[in-house]
Design a protein around this motif. Structure first.
Motif, PDB file in Angstrom:
ATOM      1  N   GLN A 177       0.840  -1.202   0.000  1.00 36.26           N
ATOM      2  CA  GLN A 177       0.000   0.000   0.000  1.00 36.26           C
ATOM      3  C   GLN A 177       0.883   1.264   0.000  1.00 36.26           C
ATOM      4  N   TYR A 178       2.030   1.141  -0.666  1.00 36.06           N
ATOM      5  CA  TYR A 178       2.996   2.252  -0.747  1.00 36.06           C
ATOM      6  C   TYR A 178       3.357   2.752   0.651  1.00 36.06           C
ATOM      7  N   GLY A 179       3.638   1.781   1.549  1.00 36.00           N
ATOM      8  CA  GLY A 179       3.994   2.127   2.916  1.00 36.00           C
ATOM      9  C   GLY A 179       5.269   2.941   2.991  1.00 36.00           C
ATOM     10  N   ASN A 180       5.319   3.836   3.977  1.00 38.33           N
ATOM     11  CA  ASN A 180       6.488   4.691   4.177  1.00 38.33           C
ATOM     12  C   ASN A 180       7.134   4.344   5.519  1.00 38.33           C
ATOM     13  N   LEU A 234       4.267  -1.740  12.796  1.00 38.90           N
ATOM     14  CA  LEU A 234       3.341  -0.646  12.510  1.00 38.90           C
ATOM     15  C   LEU A 234       3.835   0.067  11.257  1.00 38.90           C
ATOM     16  N   THR A 235       2.911   0.426  10.372  1.00 45.69           N
ATOM     17  CA  THR A 235       3.289   1.046   9.101  1.00 45.69           C
ATOM     18  C   THR A 235       2.356   2.191   8.754  1.00 45.69           C
ATOM     19  N   CYS A 236       2.949   3.246   8.204  1.00 45.24           N
ATOM     20  CA  CYS A 236       2.183   4.365   7.641  1.00 45.24           C
ATOM     21  C   CYS A 236       1.994   4.115   6.149  1.00 45.24           C
ATOM     22  N   GLU A 237       0.755   3.940   5.718  1.00 47.37           N
ATOM     23  CA  GLU A 237       0.460   3.641   4.319  1.00 47.37           C
ATOM     24  C   GLU A 237       0.098   4.913   3.558  1.00 47.37           C
ATOM     25  N   HIS A 238       0.777   5.134   2.441  1.00 48.23           N
ATOM     26  CA  HIS A 238       0.460   6.283   1.602  1.00 48.23           C
ATOM     27  C   HIS A 238      -0.826   6.088   0.802  1.00 48.23           C
ATOM     28  N   GLU A 239      -0.923   4.941   0.140  1.00 47.09           N
ATOM     29  CA  GLU A 239      -2.032   4.744  -0.800  1.00 47.09           C
ATOM     30  C   GLU A 239      -3.390   4.781  -0.105  1.00 47.09           C
ATOM     31  N   THR A 240      -3.489   4.168   1.056  1.00 51.00           N
ATOM     32  CA  THR A 240      -4.766   4.092   1.766  1.00 51.00           C
ATOM     33  C   THR A 240      -4.943   5.217   2.792  1.00 51.00           C
ATOM     34  N   ARG A 241      -3.869   5.997   3.030  1.00 52.52           N
ATOM     35  CA  ARG A 241      -3.882   7.090   3.994  1.00 52.52           C
ATOM     36  C   ARG A 241      -4.180   6.577   5.406  1.00 52.52           C
ATOM     37  N   ARG A 242      -3.579   5.430   5.743  1.00 52.88           N
ATOM     38  CA  ARG A 242      -3.873   4.797   7.027  1.00 52.88           C
ATOM     39  C   ARG A 242      -2.591   4.531   7.820  1.00 52.88           C
ATOM     40  N   VAL A 243      -2.777   4.280   9.108  1.00 54.96           N
ATOM     41  CA  VAL A 243      -1.767   3.672   9.967  1.00 54.96           C
ATOM     42  C   VAL A 243      -2.282   2.285  10.325  1.00 54.96           C
TER      43      VAL A 243
END
Length: 350
Positions: free
Chosen positions: A106-109, A120-129
């Motif tokens: 999900q294009y995680g950053n 724990l991951t910050c996802e760019h595509e879904t705008r989620r944590v």
């Protein structure tokens, strides 16, 4: 270790050196002579941290934009994001094996691990944590605030009380290359997820584009990189520091350091991106967007004095301490992953 050998290694670490030019990090590159000339002490305090017989190692290359390195204590591996390739990667130190941990991501950053060892991951595509559970399922921890979707969560840290703090500058919503292009519906800010109630609270929106996050060793301060100058002319290129109040709020935000420095007689300033803290309170900063002599990692004392540099041939987006003793610095730098053993210990478990 006998006294003569200890004195020899200390002497190696304190020798003055100038950075290498056009250094080759390829498989068949010539051996780098100790001490590594691209690990530079700018103050005597860093000479105690620089190891005389340790060099920068390029562990892997071929990514499009390496980000978010995080060390798994239970798993004894490093993972990181390759955002444009929509993948998470994994490095195993015992045999230097690199593999794809998760794709798509999900294009995680930004990534970290909590005290239970869960990623724990910050996802760019879904705008989620999100949190990856032991059984393979994914738990969504945050996706909206006041009914609006986040911009694109970026970096993430965990407090000992279980609170999860993350930044939301919105870079993953600016183009398709690193996420999903769309409007920013919220002011760029830093948030906290309460461990007991799961309530999401805004802790500060006082920066232009809050990016890298790091607590002090005693968790009484939070350092935040502001990379807002990428989109706001008036934004400073600096790191701010805030007091953590009652473990859940921020107060008294002020500048910790400016990223300005003199390079070849000219004042330059790049961006501070990802940051980590060692047990002595020094702040290690992934930096770049200037060029040779600046890009890499810059190290600052607790008082904000620049004490050392680790020069890399690529922009360094983010860093973390890892290894069994947390004394190995991993550097996610553009297309490559680098490491360096240092005489410093990461202050936090990830």
């Amino acid at each position: 270790m006998n006294t003569s050998r200890r004195s020899f290694l200390t002497a190696l670490g304190t020798l003055a050196a100038s950075p290498l030019l056009a250094r080759d990090f390829g498989k068949n590159a010539e051996t780098v002579r100790y001490p590594d000339p691209d690990v530079i002490a700018l103050d005597d305090s860093f000479k105690k941290i620089k190891i005389g017989n340790a060099v920068i190692e390029r562990l892997h290359t071929g990514m499009r934009w390496a980000e978010g390195p995080a060390w798994s204590g239970p798993g004894q591996y490093l993972m990181w994001s390759d955002i444009p390739n929509n993948a998470q990667m994994r490095y195993l130190p015992e045999d230097n094996h690199v593999s794809t941990l998760r794709k798509p991501s999900q294009y995680g950053n930004g990534n970290t691990f909590d005290q239970q060892g869960r990623q724990l991951t910050c996802e760019h595509e879904t705008r989620r944590v999100v949190r990856y559970e032991a059984n393979g399922t994914v738990t969504v921890l945050a996706e909206k605030f006041n009914g609006k979707p986040f911009n694109a969560p970026n970096d993430i840290v965990v407090h000992p009380d279980g609170g999860i703090w993350f930044s939301d500058p919105g870079y993953g919503a600016l183009f398709e290359y690193e996420g999903k292009k769309g409007p920013l519906e919220l002011k760029e800010a830093v948030y906290r997820i309460d461990p007991a109630t799961a309530k999401i609270e805004l802790v500060t929106d006082g920066l232009f584009k809050p990016n890298g996050l790091c607590f002090s060793p005693d968790y009484t301060k939070l350092y935040i990189c502001d990379t807002g100058s990428t989109h706001y002319k008036e934004a400073p290129k600096n790191i701010q520091v805030w007091d953590v109040v009652d473990q859940r709020k921020l107060a008294h935000g002020r500048q910790y350091i400016s990223m300005k420095m003199a390079l070849n007689g000219v004042e330059v300033a790049g961006q501070a991106d990802g940051i980590r803290c060692d047990t002595d309170g020094n702040i290690w900063v992934g930096s770049g967007w200037v060029g040779a002599g600046y890009d890499g990692v810059q190290i600052f004392s607790p008082e904000g004095q620049r004490i050392g540099q680790i020069l890399l041939p690529e922009i360094c987006a983010n860093i973390c301490f890892g290894g069994p003793r947390r004394n190995r610095l991993f550097m996610a730098a553009s297309q490559s992953l680098y490491s360096l053993y240092v005489e410093a210990t990461g202050a936090h478990f990830c």
